[in-house]
Design a protein around this motif. Structure first.
Motif, PDB file in Angstrom:
ATOM      1  N   ARG A 148      23.155  46.514  31.013  1.00  0.00           N
ATOM      2  CA  ARG A 148      22.304  46.335  32.647  1.00  0.00           C
ATOM      3  C   ARG A 148      21.260  47.550  32.251  1.00  0.00           C
ATOM      4  N   ALA A 149      21.764  48.746  31.120  1.00  0.00           N
ATOM      5  CA  ALA A 149      21.339  49.423  31.473  1.00  0.00           C
ATOM      6  C   ALA A 149      20.177  50.146  30.213  1.00  0.00           C
ATOM      7  N   GLU A 150      20.515  49.058  28.999  1.00  0.00           N
ATOM      8  CA  GLU A 150      20.168  48.640  27.877  1.00  0.00           C
ATOM      9  C   GLU A 150      18.962  47.563  28.374  1.00  0.00           C
ATOM     10  N   TYR A 151      19.316  46.607  29.313  1.00  0.00           N
ATOM     11  CA  TYR A 151      18.000  45.571  29.208  1.00  0.00           C
ATOM     12  C   TYR A 151      16.863  46.348  30.526  1.00  0.00           C
ATOM     13  N   ALA A 152      17.339  47.668  31.143  1.00  0.00           N
ATOM     14  CA  ALA A 152      16.050  48.024  32.221  1.00  0.00           C
ATOM     15  C   ALA A 152      15.676  48.614  31.115  1.00  0.00           C
TER      16      ALA A 152
ATOM     17  N   THR B  19      17.121  39.930  23.678  1.00  0.00           N
ATOM     18  CA  THR B  19      18.665  40.625  23.326  1.00  0.00           C
ATOM     19  C   THR B  19      19.835  39.679  22.291  1.00  0.00           C
ATOM     20  N   LYS B  20      20.914  40.783  21.987  1.00  0.00           N
ATOM     21  CA  LYS B  20      21.706  40.343  20.944  1.00  0.00           C
ATOM     22  C   LYS B  20      22.779  40.457  21.508  1.00  0.00           C
ATOM     23  N   ASN B  21      24.190  39.619  21.981  1.00  0.00           N
ATOM     24  CA  ASN B  21      25.627  40.143  21.757  1.00  0.00           C
ATOM     25  C   ASN B  21      26.781  39.306  22.013  1.00  0.00           C
ATOM     26  N   ARG B  22      27.770  39.247  21.743  1.00  0.00           N
ATOM     27  CA  ARG B  22      28.653  38.725  22.080  1.00  0.00           C
ATOM     28  C   ARG B  22      29.588  37.650  22.660  1.00  0.00           C
TER      29      ARG B  22
ATOM     30  N   LEU C  45      25.333  33.628  46.593  1.00  0.00           N
ATOM     31  CA  LEU C  45      26.015  33.394  47.869  1.00  0.00           C
ATOM     32  C   LEU C  45      27.285  34.679  46.577  1.00  0.00           C
ATOM     33  N   TYR C  46      27.861  34.240  45.684  1.00  0.00           N
ATOM     34  CA  TYR C  46      28.870  34.251  45.176  1.00  0.00           C
ATOM     35  C   TYR C  46      28.625  34.499  43.994  1.00  0.00           C
ATOM     36  N   GLY C  47      28.790  33.927  43.184  1.00  0.00           N
ATOM     37  CA  GLY C  47      28.403  33.713  41.505  1.00  0.00           C
ATOM     38  C   GLY C  47      28.297  35.030  40.141  1.00  0.00           C
ATOM     39  N   ALA C  48      29.411  35.483  40.226  1.00  0.00           N
ATOM     40  CA  ALA C  48      28.614  36.699  38.835  1.00  0.00           C
ATOM     41  C   ALA C  48      30.261  36.474  38.448  1.00  0.00           C
ATOM     42  N   ILE C  49      29.656  37.260  37.249  1.00  0.00           N
ATOM     43  CA  ILE C  49      30.669  37.226  35.776  1.00  0.00           C
ATOM     44  C   ILE C  49      30.388  38.120  34.992  1.00  0.00           C
ATOM     45  N   THR C  50      31.356  38.861  35.265  1.00  0.00           N
ATOM     46  CA  THR C  50      31.072  40.607  34.446  1.00  0.00           C
ATOM     47  C   THR C  50      32.284  40.856  33.505  1.00  0.00           C
ATOM     48  N   LEU C  51      31.624  42.039  32.425  1.00  0.00           N
ATOM     49  CA  LEU C  51      32.609  42.940  31.650  1.00  0.00           C
ATOM     50  C   LEU C  51      32.894  44.091  31.931  1.00  0.00           C
ATOM     51  N   LYS C  52      33.920  43.871  31.728  1.00  0.00           N
ATOM     52  CA  LYS C  52      35.065  45.805  31.289  1.00  0.00           C
ATOM     53  C   LYS C  52      35.622  45.749  30.002  1.00  0.00           C
ATOM     54  N   ASN C  53      35.298  46.419  28.941  1.00  0.00           N
ATOM     55  CA  ASN C  53      35.905  46.168  27.918  1.00  0.00           C
ATOM     56  C   ASN C  53      35.382  45.515  26.973  1.00  0.00           C
TER      57      ASN C  53
ATOM     58  N   GLY D 202      37.400  44.299  16.992  1.00  0.00           N
ATOM     59  CA  GLY D 202      36.461  44.310  16.722  1.00  0.00           C
ATOM     60  C   GLY D 202      35.374  45.129  17.898  1.00  0.00           C
ATOM     61  N   ASP D 203      34.122  45.030  17.435  1.00  0.00           N
ATOM     62  CA  ASP D 203      32.699  45.469  17.909  1.00  0.00           C
ATOM     63  C   ASP D 203      32.545  44.457  19.966  1.00  0.00           C
ATOM     64  N   GLY D 204      33.676  43.315  19.919  1.00  0.00           N
ATOM     65  CA  GLY D 204      33.041  43.091  21.578  1.00  0.00           C
ATOM     66  C   GLY D 204      34.044  43.907  22.329  1.00  0.00           C
ATOM     67  N   ALA D 205      35.110  44.528  22.372  1.00  0.00           N
ATOM     68  CA  ALA D 205      35.819  45.159  23.036  1.00  0.00           C
ATOM     69  C   ALA D 205      34.575  46.170  23.709  1.00  0.00           C
ATOM     70  N   ALA D 206      32.973  46.448  23.252  1.00  0.00           N
ATOM     71  CA  ALA D 206      32.994  47.371  23.594  1.00  0.00           C
ATOM     72  C   ALA D 206      31.359  47.467  24.713  1.00  0.00           C
ATOM     73  N   ILE D 207      32.157  46.130  25.121  1.00  0.00           N
ATOM     74  CA  ILE D 207      30.375  45.205  25.947  1.00  0.00           C
ATOM     75  C   ILE D 207      31.159  45.403  27.482  1.00  0.00           C
ATOM     76  N   SER D 208      30.210  45.935  28.108  1.00  0.00           N
ATOM     77  CA  SER D 208      30.452  46.542  29.708  1.00  0.00           C
ATOM     78  C   SER D 208      28.977  45.985  30.448  1.00  0.00           C
ATOM     79  N   THR D 209      29.464  45.091  31.641  1.00  0.00           N
ATOM     80  CA  THR D 209      28.149  44.985  32.698  1.00  0.00           C
ATOM     81  C   THR D 209      27.403  46.380  32.118  1.00  0.00           C
ATOM     82  N   PRO D 210      27.661  47.635  32.966  1.00  0.00           N
ATOM     83  CA  PRO D 210      26.910  48.877  33.275  1.00  0.00           C
ATOM     84  C   PRO D 210      26.030  48.934  32.244  1.00  0.00           C
ATOM     85  N   SER D 211      26.513  48.527  31.481  1.00  0.00           N
ATOM     86  CA  SER D 211      25.820  49.031  29.606  1.00  0.00           C
ATOM     87  C   SER D 211      24.925  48.489  28.870  1.00  0.00           C
TER      88      SER D 211
END
Length: 722
Positions: free
Chosen positions: A294-298, A501-504, A636-644, A283-292
């Motif tokens: 971030r660009a939308e948020y900015a 904002t809204k996303n999956r 210092l360390y925490g980040a959850i990032t997404l790709k595809n 489904g459309d969740g596969a399009a989510i990525s952190t860089p995109s």
């Protein structure tokens, strides 16, 4: 079941029950006798307080124990007013029933640093009423006036050296009318404010404490679920042939969350899952990525949002300013990552369901289980085990880990425990949202903030839940802007806006909720303004907090105890941050250094706390230390990032926590206070990230506006600085 949302003072203290030769104070429970059953000559109680014939006192605790100490602090509230022998006090976890709902709310819940705050009066009154009844029983036995008797350490003393223990008086006391308005003792307490050992420590030390993952019954099966790698995806097809060849695998079934592999034990289930072949409809969740994202948020941060707070006219002041400061701050998604991964045991029968799990949200989880099982809520018994950490993840409005376990139990028709692996836990959804902030500000002739305009961009944690109606007003989720829209700083022209904002990606409250991101932004940018004005960051805050004595007091205490202004070893810097949240006031000073490779080392943290009246100072200090460790891990360390559409982190190698060798020296200063009790579980988290970031700037001149403070970001900021 009763639909009553809470109890009045009189309703609580006027219900008494006599059973088995002991004294019970509280309310009738429609079920739960098996959970609270006593042995020998003890009676089976039905609520908060039991006094047994041998003088033992049992407090039924309606809050989840996940390390914060409620199995000690709440019994202390009862014992203080009861004047019992603390050595004879123990506890039991309550079942789910209206009588155990949070005061003023229709659900049983643990969260928001609310346990002591909401239960202080109710449990104190329970102890006071029992004390008065025991005194009255002794006075009647001796044919003297109650005023001629006193109580101490579990014994009532009367004229002429007479004395009777609580156990001997319990049966007689239970026949007496319950006082309508019992009087609290007042004056100095004998227990409250004292550093008493925790009642749950022995069981945790000797291994007898039962956490959810420890639950086991004869004939129980164990399940792991192959969950979608993409949020919102569904199973298209699966091949279980190889999985079924694994020794111990009993069944493989499709459930809403994915494909469940059920086996005799965890290892067999895990190996069976590894042997599965699953095809997913992503489904459309596969399009989510952190860089995109971030660009939308900015992009959104450049446009006006819904106004959460407006004081004066920030836009007009900024338009006239000859010198403006425009910055962007951002923080990532964060996982809760409790030490004990999610799990849930379910024994589902035709007309009943038994659940054993570590829940923060018992009523919601019980009701969700009932819906899935096709039962009435009163047919479902949820027993709360010890929790190996929660941080909000085990208080999920969707009740995901409970619902999934009930779905599996329906399919296998046997007692089953569903266990999440660490990777399941970190990739399984429900994160602290990712946030992006854009701030513009200008200073007056004294260098103080004249205007501050802040745009916050991120997801709502209550949208689509039962809490949306009460917590979202005019499109503003107050948890998204708390710490910014309610800042105590005296800024004449202030405007805070919100883009939701809204996303999956599923989001949820995370320890300290909105303050976890707004405090980093507010306190870091305020530090920037102080340095731009050529002023000391501590004194700068003092000038802006003159109207708020309690938060000013903790700020001054932290600065004084940390030696603010005194020389430091070469290469070290101090940073300060402050916040008021959950009814408490916290300031922290961090001392850090930076090595040539960009690694930030936190050497020392001084924390000052005003939490109002307190129960156990050891618990308070432990919670501050815990909050600092938790917040420091994220800083210092925490980040959850997404790709595809896929979470890139899976275990502690990619999502590290602060370890013993990286934990700084922590000093907690409790500021004495007679104000109403505040929270201690959450308030220690928000100030640590900005305190460290501000100390990094003081040590190196490097300002990092994006968490976590990884070497890569620090070195990039150094290059940008030139």
């Amino acid at each position: 079941m009763s639909n009553k949302k809470g109890m009045t003072r009189r309703e609580f203290i006027t219900t008494g029950v006599l059973a088995g030769g002991g004294l019970l104070l509280a309310c009738h429970l429609p079920f739960g006798r098996d959970l609270l059953a006593a042995t020998g000559s003890e009676f089976t109680p039905n609520a908060f307080l039991r006094v047994a014939p041998d003088g033992r006192v049992t407090v039924i605790v309606n809050k989840s124990e996940m390390g914060q100490g409620v199995y000690t602090s709440l019994p202390m509230l009862v014992a203080e007013e009861l004047c019992c022998d603390w050595r004879k006090v123990t506890f039991l976890a309550s079942p789910v029933a209206p009588e155990y709902n949070r005061v003023g709310a229709p659900i049983m819940v643990t969260g928001g640093s609310s346990s002591v705050r909401t239960e202080w009066e109710r449990l104190s009154l329970a102890g006071a009423a029992a004390r008065e009844m025991l005194i009255a029983a002794a006075a009647k036995e001796w044919k003297v006036a109650p005023s001629d008797c006193r109580v101490e350490n579990g014994t009532v003393f009367g004229p002429g050296g007479k004395k009777l223990g609580f156990g001997a008086l319990a049966a007689k006391a239970a026949t007496l009318p319950v006082p309508k308005n019992p009087k609290l003792k007042g004056g100095a307490g004998t227990l409250l404010g004292k550093p008493l050992p925790r009642l749950d420590s022995p069981a945790k030390l000797n291994g007898t404490a039962i956490f959810g993952i420890d639950v086991s019954v004869p004939g129980m099966l164990t399940c792991v679920i192959a969950r979608s790698p993409v949020f919102g995806a569904r199973v298209k097809s699966f091949d279980a042939a190889k999985a079924k060849t694994i020794h111990g695998v009993r069944q493989v079934v499709a459930v809403e969350a994915g494909v469940a592999v059920i086996a005799d034990g965890f290892w067999s289930a895990l190996k069976g899952r590894e042997a599965l072949t699953v095809e997913w409809e992503e489904g459309d969740g596969a399009a989510i990525s952190t860089p995109s994202m971030r660009a939308e948020y900015a992009r959104l941060a450049e446009t006006p949002g819904l106004v959460a707070r407006r004081e004066g006219d920030a836009a007009a002041a900024l338009a006239k300013a000859t010198r403006k400061f425009d910055v962007e701050y951002e923080v990532p998604y964060l996982a809760h990552a409790p030490m004990e991964p999610l799990n849930c045991f379910v024994d589902l029968k035709t007309d009943s369901c038994l659940i054993r799990t570590g829940s923060q949200f018992q009523t919601v989880d019980r009701n969700a289980a009932a819906r899935v099982a096709g039962l009435k809520p009163e047919q479902v018994a949820l027993e709360t085990t010890f929790l190996g950490g929660g941080f909000g993840r085990r208080g999920n409005p969707a009740s995901d880990f409970v619902v999934q376990a009930v779905q599996v139990a329906k399919a296998v028709k046997k007692p089953v425990k569903v266990i999440w692996t660490r990777e399941d836990d970190i990739r399984g959804g429900y994160y602290r949202p990712m946030w992006y902030d854009r701030i513009s500000a200008c200073l007056d002739e004294r260098g103080m903030p004249l205007a501050w305009q802040q745009r916050i961009v991120g997801q709502s944690i209550v949208a689509g839940t039962m809490f949306e109606k009460g917590m979202v007003k005019d499109g503003i989720d107050r948890t998204s802007v708390e710490g910014a829209a309610d800042t105590p700083y005296d800024i004449p022209n202030l405007q805070v806006e919100l883009h939701t904002t809204k996303n999956r990606v599923p989001v949820l409250w995370w320890r300290s909720v909105g303050y976890s991101h707004t405090t980093f932004v507010m306190e870091s940018f305020l530090d920037e303004l102080a340095h731009a004005a050529g002023q000391d960051p501590y004194q700068y805050r003092r000038a802006l907090l003159k109207k708020h004595p309690r938060i000013l007091n903790v700020l001054e205490t932290a600065a004084r105890k940390s030696g603010w202004g005194a020389p430091l070893p070469k290469g070290r810097g101090r940073g300060i941050a402050v916040q008021d949240c959950f009814g408490s006031y916290v300031a922290q000073v961090a001392e850090v250094s930076l090595d040539p490779k960009g690694q930030v080392t936190v050497h020392r943290v001084v924390c000052a706390l005003d939490c109002g009246k307190l129960v156990n100072p050891d618990t308070v200090k432990a919670q501050m230390e815990s909050g600092i460790a938790f917040g420091l891990s994220a800083a210092l360390y925490g980040a959850i990032t997404l790709k595809n559409g896929r979470v890139e982190q899976g275990n502690f190698d990619g999502y590290p926590l602060v370890a013993m060798d990286t934990m700084p020296e922590v000093e907690v200063q409790i500021v004495p206070s007679s104000d109403p009790p505040g929270g201690v579980g959450e308030p220690g988290v928000p100030p640590i990230a900005p305190a460290v970031a501000n100390a990094l700037f003081a040590a190196s001149g490097i300002r990092v506006r994006s968490l976590p403070l990884t070497p890569e970001k620090v070195l990039a900021a150094r290059r940008d600085k030139g």
